[in-house]
Scaffold this motif. Structure first.
Motif, short mmCIF file in Angstrom:
data_model
loop_
_atom_site.label_atom_id
_atom_site.label_comp_id
_atom_site.label_asym_id
_atom_site.label_seq_id
_atom_site.Cartn_x
_atom_site.Cartn_y
_atom_site.Cartn_z
N UNK A 48 0.82 -1.21 0.00
CA UNK A 48 0.00 0.00 0.00
C UNK A 48 0.86 1.27 0.00
N UNK A 49 0.22 2.38 -0.29
CA UNK A 49 0.91 3.67 -0.24
C UNK A 49 1.09 4.11 1.21
N UNK A 50 2.10 4.94 1.47
CA UNK A 50 2.36 5.39 2.84
C UNK A 50 1.54 6.61 3.25
N UNK A 51 0.92 7.28 2.28
CA UNK A 51 0.11 8.46 2.61
C UNK A 51 -1.18 8.42 1.78
N UNK A 52 -2.13 9.22 2.21
CA UNK A 52 -3.37 9.34 1.44
C UNK A 52 -3.44 10.68 0.72
N UNK A 54 -0.26 12.48 -0.52
CA UNK A 54 0.98 12.94 -1.15
C UNK A 54 1.35 12.02 -2.32
N UNK A 57 5.14 11.44 -2.74
CA UNK A 57 5.71 10.52 -1.74
C UNK A 57 5.29 9.09 -2.04
N UNK A 60 7.41 7.82 -4.85
CA UNK A 60 8.76 7.50 -4.36
C UNK A 60 8.76 6.18 -3.59
N UNK A 61 7.74 6.01 -2.79
CA UNK A 61 7.62 4.79 -1.97
C UNK A 61 7.51 3.56 -2.86
N UNK B 9 11.73 9.34 2.49
CA UNK B 9 11.23 9.81 1.22
C UNK B 9 10.95 11.29 1.38
N UNK B 10 11.01 12.03 0.27
CA UNK B 10 10.84 13.47 0.33
C UNK B 10 11.78 14.09 1.35
N UNK B 72 8.66 13.02 11.13
CA UNK B 72 8.30 12.38 9.86
C UNK B 72 9.19 11.17 9.55
N UNK B 79 5.86 3.10 9.40
CA UNK B 79 4.93 2.66 8.35
C UNK B 79 5.60 1.58 7.50
N UNK B 83 4.15 -2.12 7.16
CA UNK B 83 3.87 -2.74 5.86
C UNK B 83 4.62 -4.06 5.72
N UNK B 88 -2.15 -2.75 7.28
CA UNK B 88 -2.50 -1.56 6.51
C UNK B 88 -2.21 -0.33 7.36
N UNK B 89 -1.34 0.52 6.89
CA UNK B 89 -1.03 1.71 7.68
C UNK B 89 -0.54 2.83 6.78
N UNK B 90 -0.65 4.04 7.30
CA UNK B 90 -0.11 5.20 6.58
C UNK B 90 0.22 6.27 7.60
N UNK B 91 0.92 7.30 7.13
CA UNK B 91 1.19 8.43 8.01
C UNK B 91 0.38 9.62 7.56
#
Lengths: 166, 95
Positions: A48-52, A54, A57, A60-61, B9-10, B72, B79, B83, B88-91
């Motif tokens: 899954x993606x790390x953000x909802x 960005x 980002x 990149x992930x 990242x970023x 961050x 995260x 994973x 299931x997780x996000x920041x």
């Protein structure tokens, strides 16, 4: 599953014994199910993606992190697939099987069992309601998937309990 | 299981932006076992069992739980690790 047992086999190995033919079938199905980790609809769950919020980002992930996770998951699956070659008759229970594997493969086993459950969940769009279903028609692919998720969950439960005491 | 270190990242974000706290959110799913989730929280964050179980139940009952908050880089690391355990997780930015 009344004979199912996970216990140390010497200092460095674990023995999973009392595997009845149903559990055996679930274990033997692992490699084929794990091979579907890249199926469309599965990837978004395992990677899954790390953000909802960005997109950059997330891109990149997916470029930097996802290949590493994919390698990690594949390695765990390969470890367990190789271990499964040691499946043998359980000398203590008729028509049951056992397997021994290196104790330091425990995390790989937990990962592979969990991956398999999640892949089945995505392939068959399993919901919370499906998971609470108790009346299975194993001729139906979706019911068979839920049944396998439960069986593999029972095995995973044994491994988690062992990890908590190791 | 996860052995890797943090991955940024970023990493060109401004100092001001990097000072904003970030929340690590874990989402419910119908497949993961409750005690598997508890085990991951204990292993990853070093939480005692009762706190890990409380957070797991929050995930299960409310659909999500804020399991960690801070910088961050560390949030991304967590995260990443979550994973790797297939949770299931996000920041997201703290409000």
């Amino acid at each position: 599953m009344k004979h199912l047992c996970l216990q140390p086999d010497g200092d460095q190995r674990l023995r999973l014994s009392g595997l009845d033919p149903v559990i055996l079938d679930c274990l033997q199905s692992l490699p084929d199910i794990l091979a579907q980790r890249d199926a469309s609809g599965v990837r978004h769950r395992l990677f899954p993606n790390p953000t909802t919020t960005e997109p950059e980002s997330n891109r990149d992930w997916q470029r930097l992190i996802t290949p590493e996770l994919h390698h990690l998951f594949a390695a765990a699956g390969e470890t367990v697939t190789l271990d499964l070659a040691a499946l043998a008759a359980d000398p203590e229970h008729n028509n049951h099987f056992q397997i021994t594997f290196a104790a330091d493969h425990l995390n790989a086993w937990m990962s592979a069992l969990n991956q398999t459950r999640l892949i089945l969940g995505e392939l068959f769009s399993i919901t919370e309601a499906d998971m609470n279903h108790t009346d299975f028609n194993l001729d139906q692919p979706k019911d068979l998937a839920v049944f396998r998720i439960h069986i593999l969950g029972y095995l995973l439960q044994l491994l988690i309990e062992h990890a908590g005491t190791a | 299981m996860p052995q890797t270190g943090p991955v940024l990242i970023n990493d060109t974000k401004s100092k001001e932006e990097s000072d904003i706290p970030w929340n690590v959110i874990v989402l419910n799913d119908p497949i993961n076992l409750m005690n598997y989730v508890t085990m991951v929280f204990q292993r990853l964050f070093g939480y005692p069992r009762d706190k890990a179980e409380h957070l797991m139940l929050e995930v299960h009952q409310k659909g999500r739980s804020l399991v960690w908050s801070g910088g961050r880089e560390q949030a991304e690391h967590y995260v990443h690790q979550l994973h790797s355990y297939q949770l299931l997780s996000h920041l997201e930015k703290a409000e």
